[in-house]
Design an enzyme around this catalytic site. Structure first.
Site, mmCIF file in Angstrom:
data_model
loop_
_atom_site.group_PDB
_atom_site.id
_atom_site.type_symbol
_atom_site.label_atom_id
_atom_site.label_comp_id
_atom_site.label_asym_id
_atom_site.label_seq_id
_atom_site.Cartn_x
_atom_site.Cartn_y
_atom_site.Cartn_z
ATOM 1 N N LYS A 91 1.062 -1.036 -0.307
ATOM 2 C CA LYS A 91 0.387 -0.667 0.045
ATOM 3 C C LYS A 91 0.785 0.889 0.326
ATOM 4 O O LYS A 91 0.223 2.777 -0.463
ATOM 5 C CB LYS A 91 -0.621 0.208 1.373
ATOM 6 C CG LYS A 91 -2.378 -1.034 1.138
ATOM 7 C CD LYS A 91 -2.995 -0.810 2.615
ATOM 8 C CE LYS A 91 -3.929 -1.936 2.258
ATOM 9 N NZ LYS A 91 -4.637 -1.899 3.483
ATOM 10 N N ASP A 127 -9.797 3.071 1.737
ATOM 11 C CA ASP A 127 -9.781 1.706 3.561
ATOM 12 C C ASP A 127 -10.403 2.909 4.530
ATOM 13 O O ASP A 127 -10.649 2.213 5.178
ATOM 14 C CB ASP A 127 -8.059 1.454 3.558
ATOM 15 C CG ASP A 127 -7.836 0.483 3.381
ATOM 16 O OD1 ASP A 127 -8.666 -0.800 2.847
ATOM 17 O OD2 ASP A 127 -6.358 0.635 3.119
#
Length: 307
Positions: A91, A127
């Site tokens: 990420k 997220d």
């Protein structure tokens, strides 16, 4: 195309890729545990009830070591992959490997969703959206005005920190095992905290302060709990009042943070709902269609129960 029993593909499979129809994928290392294919196929099947074109879309999972990510993304683009999800450990690394990223992802310093363009991939972070939606649904209480104790400073924690600040939380305390990662995250979040007028503090798990806020929302964004013998990163007894506890881990179903929370009689929830909400937002980025997170959550529950 040879695929292991868990459905995991590698770059060797990608080099010989000939699968028909639009393709999506999640990249991670390891990735065998991922429920993403099950939930995305369920959501695509629901979309296909009204738009048959989505019947041909397929979602795959690739084990990609971090040192191979820079080679993998151009290959996936060449093979026509419409969209990608990224999980541990990609990420943060991917931020410097895509052609552009949305403002929230830039603020968080992490991307988990990539969308294909003519020349490469653009990055998003779903997220942050996922964790806010999940905790508000789990505890029937808005984040706005509520103190948050966030455990961890990795890619998922970065998105959560930025999202909680933007949602107007009533103070954010970030704890971590190592000082370097903690200070890096605090430095990234200080401008956001200043803009939103939010109290931002950090602490090390080995030296938790005595003045952590009462009745806080506690969110575990560490990997503590993925292994059976992992200790909880923070003793919840240190928190005053009746904190609510959310653990981003969804497998095992009762990691140490949740186990301790339930032993103390606290409200607690695991990470399946966050997985579903962030996944729904990612699929919306790729299709341009509204996606029902409840469909994805049910698919996750069924896939987990079958293991």
């Amino acid at each position: 195309m040879t695929v292991c029993a868990s459905g995991v593909l590698t770059l060797a499979n990608l080099e010989r890729w000939e699968a028909p129809g639009p393709s999506l994928a999640v990249l991670g290392h390891p990735i065998g545990h991922s429920l993403s294919p099950a939930m995305h196929h369920a959501a695509l099947a629901r979309l296909a009830e009204h738009e048959p074109e989505y019947r041909s879309w397929r979602y795959h999972k690739f084990d990609v070591p971090p040192e191979e990510l820079g080679r993998a993304l151009p290959m996936l683009h060449e093979k026509g992959f419409v969209g990608l999800n990224l999980t541990i450990p990609h990420k943060v690394l991917a931020v410097g490997l895509v052609e552009r990223i949305e403002p929230f992802a830039a603020e968080a310093g992490a991307v988990n969703t990539l969308r294909r363009t003519a020349t490469g991939y653009e990055g998003f972070n779903t997220d942050g959206y996922g964790i806010v939606q999940a905790v508000e649904a789990a505890f029937a209480q808005p984040v706005r005005g509520r103190p948050v104790v966030l455990l961890g400073a990795g890619g998922a924690a970065r998105a959560a920190a930025a999202a909680f600040l933007r949602a107007g939380c009533g103070g954010l305390h970030i704890g971590n095992r190592s000082a370097g990662s903690l200070e890096e995250l605090l430095a990234r979040m200080r401008p956001v905290a200043a803009e939103t007028g939010t109290d931002l503090r950090g602490f090390l798990f080995a030296q938790p302060p005595d003045d952590l806020p009462a009745d806080a929302l506690v969110v575990n964004a560490t990997s503590a709990g993925l292994r059976p013998d992992d200790p909880a990163p923070l003793d919840l007894v240190r928190l005053a009042g009746r904190p609510d506890v959310y653990d981003m881990i969804y497998n095992p179903a009762l990691p140490p943070v949740l186990r301790e929370a339930r032993a103390l009689g606290l409200r607690a929830a695991g990470g399946l709902s966050m997985l579903a909400h962030q996944g729904a937002r990612a699929l919306e980025r790729w299709t341009g269609r509204p996606v029902d997170a409840a469909v994805m959550l049910r698919a996750c529950e069924e896939a987990l129960a079958s293991r």
